[in-house]
Motif scaffolding. Structure first.
Motif, PDB file in Angstrom:
ATOM      1  N   TYR A  90       0.843  -1.190   0.000  1.00 57.22           N
ATOM      2  CA  TYR A  90       0.000   0.000   0.000  1.00 57.22           C
ATOM      3  C   TYR A  90       0.887   1.252   0.000  1.00 57.22           C
ATOM      4  O   TYR A  90       1.728   1.408   0.902  1.00 57.22           O
ATOM      5  N   PRO A  91       0.756   2.140  -0.981  1.00 55.08           N
ATOM      6  CA  PRO A  91       1.553   3.368  -0.991  1.00 55.08           C
ATOM      7  C   PRO A  91       1.425   4.128   0.329  1.00 55.08           C
ATOM      8  O   PRO A  91       0.328   4.256   0.893  1.00 55.08           O
ATOM      9  N   ALA A  92       2.562   4.616   0.830  1.00 52.96           N
ATOM     10  CA  ALA A  92       2.560   5.303   2.126  1.00 52.96           C
ATOM     11  C   ALA A  92       1.858   6.657   2.050  1.00 52.96           C
ATOM     12  O   ALA A  92       1.401   7.174   3.084  1.00 52.96           O
ATOM     13  N   ASN A  93       1.780   7.228   0.871  1.00 57.43           N
ATOM     14  CA  ASN A  93       1.020   8.471   0.657  1.00 57.43           C
ATOM     15  C   ASN A  93       1.323   9.551   1.691  1.00 57.43           C
ATOM     16  O   ASN A  93       0.434  10.063   2.373  1.00 57.43           O
ATOM     17  N   GLY A  94       2.600   9.887   1.816  1.00 56.24           N
ATOM     18  CA  GLY A  94       2.972  10.989   2.686  1.00 56.24           C
ATOM     19  C   GLY A  94       3.420  10.596   4.080  1.00 56.24           C
ATOM     20  O   GLY A  94       3.977  11.413   4.809  1.00 56.24           O
ATOM     21  N   LEU A  95       3.171   9.359   4.488  1.00 59.05           N
ATOM     22  CA  LEU A  95       3.683   8.903   5.778  1.00 59.05           C
ATOM     23  C   LEU A  95       5.202   8.752   5.697  1.00 59.05           C
ATOM     24  O   LEU A  95       5.731   8.300   4.675  1.00 59.05           O
ATOM     25  N   SER A  96       5.894   9.100   6.763  1.00 60.88           N
ATOM     26  CA  SER A  96       7.314   8.774   6.814  1.00 60.88           C
ATOM     27  C   SER A  96       7.458   7.264   6.862  1.00 60.88           C
ATOM     28  O   SER A  96       6.537   6.545   7.301  1.00 60.88           O
ATOM     29  N   LEU A  97       8.601   6.755   6.442  1.00 60.02           N
ATOM     30  CA  LEU A  97       8.815   5.303   6.478  1.00 60.02           C
ATOM     31  C   LEU A  97       8.826   4.787   7.912  1.00 60.02           C
ATOM     32  O   LEU A  97       8.424   3.649   8.173  1.00 60.02           O
ATOM     33  N   ALA A  98       9.263   5.610   8.853  1.00 61.85           N
ATOM     34  CA  ALA A  98       9.223   5.198  10.262  1.00 61.85           C
ATOM     35  C   ALA A  98       7.779   5.035  10.726  1.00 61.85           C
ATOM     36  O   ALA A  98       7.421   4.036  11.378  1.00 61.85           O
ATOM     37  N   ASP A  99       6.922   5.998  10.398  1.00 63.03           N
ATOM     38  CA  ASP A  99       5.508   5.907  10.788  1.00 63.03           C
ATOM     39  C   ASP A  99       4.800   4.787  10.040  1.00 63.03           C
ATOM     40  O   ASP A  99       3.923   4.109  10.598  1.00 63.03           O
ATOM     41  N   ALA A 100       5.179   4.568   8.785  1.00 60.75           N
ATOM     42  CA  ALA A 100       4.520   3.537   7.984  1.00 60.75           C
ATOM     43  C   ALA A 100       4.701   2.147   8.578  1.00 60.75           C
ATOM     44  O   ALA A 100       3.836   1.279   8.432  1.00 60.75           O
ATOM     45  N   ALA A 101       5.820   1.925   9.273  1.00 57.37           N
ATOM     46  CA  ALA A 101       6.062   0.611   9.870  1.00 57.37           C
ATOM     47  C   ALA A 101       5.143   0.336  11.053  1.00 57.37           C
ATOM     48  O   ALA A 101       5.032  -0.814  11.491  1.00 57.37           O
ATOM     49  N   ALA A 102       4.483   1.363  11.573  1.00 58.79           N
ATOM     50  CA  ALA A 102       3.572   1.179  12.712  1.00 58.79           C
ATOM     51  C   ALA A 102       2.145   0.880  12.280  1.00 58.79           C
ATOM     52  O   ALA A 102       1.300   0.551  13.116  1.00 58.79           O
ATOM     53  N   VAL A 103       1.862   0.990  10.993  1.00 63.76           N
ATOM     54  CA  VAL A 103       0.478   0.861  10.534  1.00 63.76           C
ATOM     55  C   VAL A 103      -0.078  -0.525  10.836  1.00 63.76           C
ATOM     56  O   VAL A 103      -1.219  -0.670  11.302  1.00 63.76           O
ATOM     57  N   GLU A 104       0.716  -1.576  10.611  1.00 62.25           N
ATOM     58  CA  GLU A 104       0.177  -2.939  10.766  1.00 62.25           C
ATOM     59  C   GLU A 104      -0.247  -3.232  12.197  1.00 62.25           C
ATOM     60  O   GLU A 104      -1.347  -3.747  12.429  1.00 62.25           O
ATOM     61  N   PHE A 105       0.593  -2.919  13.178  1.00 63.71           N
ATOM     62  CA  PHE A 105       0.209  -3.280  14.545  1.00 63.71           C
ATOM     63  C   PHE A 105      -0.994  -2.469  15.019  1.00 63.71           C
ATOM     64  O   PHE A 105      -1.845  -2.978  15.757  1.00 63.71           O
ATOM     65  N   LEU A 106      -1.113  -1.231  14.561  1.00 64.74           N
ATOM     66  CA  LEU A 106      -2.281  -0.434  14.917  1.00 64.74           C
ATOM     67  C   LEU A 106      -3.542  -0.913  14.187  1.00 64.74           C
ATOM     68  O   LEU A 106      -4.658  -0.801  14.710  1.00 64.74           O
ATOM     69  N   ALA A 107      -3.359  -1.477  12.995  1.00 65.53           N
ATOM     70  CA  ALA A 107      -4.510  -1.975  12.235  1.00 65.53           C
ATOM     71  C   ALA A 107      -5.191  -3.140  12.936  1.00 65.53           C
ATOM     72  O   ALA A 107      -6.396  -3.365  12.748  1.00 65.53           O
ATOM     73  N   ILE A 108      -4.445  -3.896  13.756  1.00 65.35           N
ATOM     74  CA  ILE A 108      -5.053  -4.993  14.514  1.00 65.35           C
ATOM     75  C   ILE A 108      -6.162  -4.450  15.415  1.00 65.35           C
ATOM     76  O   ILE A 108      -7.283  -4.970  15.454  1.00 65.35           O
ATOM     77  N   GLY A 109      -5.847  -3.393  16.167  1.00 64.75           N
ATOM     78  CA  GLY A 109      -6.843  -2.794  17.040  1.00 64.75           C
ATOM     79  C   GLY A 109      -7.945  -2.097  16.274  1.00 64.75           C
ATOM     80  O   GLY A 109      -9.123  -2.164  16.651  1.00 64.75           O
ATOM     81  N   ALA A 110      -7.585  -1.414  15.183  1.00 62.94           N
ATOM     82  CA  ALA A 110      -8.601  -0.734  14.381  1.00 62.94           C
ATOM     83  C   ALA A 110      -9.606  -1.731  13.817  1.00 62.94           C
ATOM     84  O   ALA A 110     -10.814  -1.474  13.765  1.00 62.94           O
TER      85      ALA A 110
END
Length: 339
Positions: free
Chosen positions: A129-149
């Motif tokens: 999925y294109p990061a679309n403006g997210l920093s690469l550091a922030d992009a690595a956090a998307v998966e673990f937060l998606a579990i709760g979302a």
């Protein structure tokens, strides 16, 4: 390429591994940038994962950039991406019903097949999925937060619903954050006063300290004996899951975010008396990844507070082994792989 390999429980090393070849049609080669360390990774290192074959390259919370693409892939070279680590078959009943997160033949990077604690990895383009403006550091956090979302979306709770999240680890905190974003009234229950102090002072959540009273007493005091409309269990603890049934109000729902390998036993009369809804939540869908990314962009997720520890690929064997036991102050650790 360099890769962190768990050769057997307790044996974690940096090895030279062959670099992936050219991507086949529909796949892309990704230069790994950042990798979050998950509770699953600690369990693999400790030998507590029931369905894992060693040796294994761990890592499934990943960001990176596109290096090369196979035929039919519409991603630009150099594109920053978030990796969805759940590789689905596309043919089973779950996939046909739009639920690849619980594919019958699912393979999770870093668990069922080698993951991203390495310099480069091949991934199906549909999982990028294109990061679309997210920093690469922030992009690595998307998966673990998606579990709760995803768990919050599964609950389908009404705005203002009185909500309890049990477990103040990274998944529980992510669940609490996205429950709050959904407009729910959130409290956190944990046995760790340190983690609860962080959740209260840094994230602004109401907390219930399980080290001072029983969960039943705390829930009774917090709700006037009525229980919570929605309860999320993110502990991975069998006793906690079983006791969580009693924390749910009549007409409420219990969402099992974490998974345990034991049988869960509960009172059927109590379950029916409350007309309770029991919901399992597994992994996440693209809609959840998109929701998380948008929430990070608009400032609703305090990532700077959640990422407490950092390391490099070379230092991961030392640091991961230490953090598996030294939990004080640790919320989320991230490996910085790329430049």
């Amino acid at each position: 390429m360099k890769a962190v390999v768990c050769r057997s429980p307790g044996d974690l090393v940096v090895e030279d591994r062959p670099a992936p070849g050219a991507p086949p049609a529909g796949w892309a080669l990704v230069a790994v940038s950042h990798v979050g360390i998950c509770g699953t990774d600690y369990h693999i290192f400790e030998g507590k994962h029931p369905f894992l074959a060693y040796p294994r390259i761990m890592g499934h919370e990943v960001s990176g950039t596109i290096v090369e693409t196979g035929d039919g892939v519409d991603l630009a070279i150099g594109e920053p991406v978030v990796i969805n680590p759940y590789l689905s078959c596309g043919k089973c009943i779950a996939c046909r019903h739009g639920k690849p997160n619980c594919c019958v033949r699912i393979e999770v990077l870093g668990v069922h097949r080698d993951g991203a604690m390495c310099e480069r990895i091949l991934v199906p383009a549909q999982n990028l999925y294109p990061a679309n403006g997210l920093s690469l550091a922030d992009a690595a956090a998307v998966e673990f937060l998606a579990i709760g979302a995803h768990a919050v979306r599964r609950a389908k709770a009404e705005t203002g619903a009185r909500t309890l999240v049990i477990g103040a680890g990274p998944i529980g905190l992510g669940t609490a954050i996205f429950a709050r974003i959904a407009g729910l009234e959130v409290s956190l229950l944990d046995m760790s006063s340190e983690r609860l102090g962080f959740a209260e002072s840094e994230l602004g959540f109401a907390t219930l300290d399980g080290s001072t009273k029983t969960g039943a007493e705390l829930v009774r005091d917090a709700t006037g004996g009525e229980g919570f409309d929605v309860v999320f269990d993110a502990t991975g603890n069998t006793a906690s899951v079983q006791s969580a049934f009693a924390h749910v109000a009549h007409g409420g729902a219990l969402v099992l975010v974490s998974v345990v390998k034991d049988d869960i036993v509960f009172s059927d009369p109590e379950f029916h008396k409350r007309e309770m809804t029991l919901i399992g939540s597994r992994n996440a869908l693209k809609a959840d990844f998109d929701h998380v990314a948008a929430s990070i962009r608009n400032g609703a997720v305090p990532l700077a507070k959640l990422v407490t520890h950092r390391t490099t690929l070379e230092d991961t064997p030392r640091d991961l082994a230490r953090w598996a036991h030294e939990k004080s102050g640790l919320i989320k650790a991230v490996i910085e792989v790329g430049s």
